[in-house]
Design an enzyme around this catalytic site. Structure first.
Site, PDB file in Angstrom:
ATOM      1  N   HIS A 113       0.865  -1.187   0.000  1.00 20.36           N
ATOM      2  CA  HIS A 113       0.000   0.000   0.000  1.00 20.36           C
ATOM      3  C   HIS A 113       0.900   1.235   0.000  1.00 20.36           C
ATOM      4  CE1 HIS A 113      -3.913   1.998   1.639  1.00 20.36           C
ATOM      5  NE2 HIS A 113      -3.168   2.878   0.992  1.00 20.36           N
ATOM      6  N   GLU A 123      -2.626  -1.805  -3.106  1.00 19.44           N
ATOM      7  CA  GLU A 123      -3.702  -1.023  -2.503  1.00 19.44           C
ATOM      8  C   GLU A 123      -3.345   0.460  -2.570  1.00 19.44           C
ATOM      9  OE1 GLU A 123      -4.160  -2.131   1.557  1.00 19.44           O
ATOM     10  OE2 GLU A 123      -5.084  -4.057   1.106  1.00 19.44           O
ATOM     11  N   HIS A 143      -7.926  -5.928   7.579  1.00 15.60           N
ATOM     12  CA  HIS A 143      -7.705  -4.911   8.603  1.00 15.60           C
ATOM     13  C   HIS A 143      -7.963  -5.499   9.998  1.00 15.60           C
ATOM     14  CE1 HIS A 143      -6.624  -0.647   9.134  1.00 15.60           C
ATOM     15  NE2 HIS A 143      -7.165  -0.827  10.333  1.00 15.60           N
TER      16      HIS A 143
END
EC number: 2.6.99.2
Length: 239
Positions: free
Chosen positions: A43, A70, A191
């Site tokens: 990410h 991401e 997450h």
């Protein structure tokens, strides 16, 4: 079985804290795959505080499983990076500038037109698209109109409430997953999933294709070692 994609952002954070190349991010990615991970997730953010943009190009050359990038698609630099590297999957996250970590899903109703356009850009390049979504049936239904291939259920709420009652904690995610299946969307999740809550989540969510786990897995590796930790997470996903 649900696939495990290891997010290696924290490895990059550790490397960047001292400069140089220790730990070696590219070698860690290779080792994660060698130890059984079925994907590598990164990410990158504009300040490059963990994953650097040049890391993505290097990872593209060596990742042999699934490469998932991401990020915030409202940043043109991110869009250009993804199009230049053509990963297997891009996961679109509605981060604000300078945000510490992702903390909510897309409002797929309000942002429907925008998402249709940006998802089309990536799909025209042959990249599978997943979008971050909260476990709200209306948002899942609207996600199906954007052209996305998958949704990624944002699981902080589940992790936060797991200790108070796992059945209640997972219920919204089951409902969201059922809607996703009805409208033809693939289901990812991520997450705050960890060794204490992952197995129950994976067993409960119908059609769960992939989880992306970084912070907890890398933290556990400090105690258990990376190879053993990856095997422990894979065991939680085995059905």
């Amino acid at each position: 079985m649900t696939r495990l994609s290891v997010n290696i952002n924290k490895i990059a954070t550790l490397r960047n804290s001292r400069g140089g190349n220790n730990p070696d991010l590219i070698q860690v990615a290779k080792d994660c795959e060698r130890f059984g991970a079925q994907g590598i997730t990164v990410h990158p953010r504009p300040d490059e505080r963990h994953i650097r943009y040049d890391d993505v190009y290097k990872l593209k050359e060596i990742v042999t499983t699934e490469f998932n990038i991401e990020g915030n698609c409202r940043e043109q630099k991110f869009v250009d990076l993804v199009l230049a590297n053509k990963p297997h999957q891009v996961t679109l996250v509605p981060d604000a500038e300078g945000q510490l970590t992702s903390n909510h899903g897309w409002d797929t109703v309000e942002n429907q037109a925008y998402l249709k356009d940006i998802i089309g850009v990536f799909k025209n390049a042959g990249i599978r698209v997943s979008i971050f979504v909260d476990p709200v049936p209306r948002m899942v239904e609207a996600a199906a109109t954007t052209g996305t291939d998958r949704i990624e259920l944002y699981t902080e709420g589940y992790a936060t409430h797991y200790a108070q009652g796992r059945e209640l904690a997972v219920a919204p995610y089951i409902a969201a997953a059922q809607v996703a299946q009805e409208v033809g969307l693939g289901i990812n999740a991520g997450h705050d999933l960890d060794l204490s809550n992952l197995q129950y989540f994976a067993e409960s969510i119908p059609g769960l294709l992939e989880v992306s786990i970084g912070h907890a897995l890398i933290s556990d590796a400090l105690y258990y070692g990376l190879e053993n930790t990856i095997q422990m997470y894979l065991k939680q996903l085995a059905k």
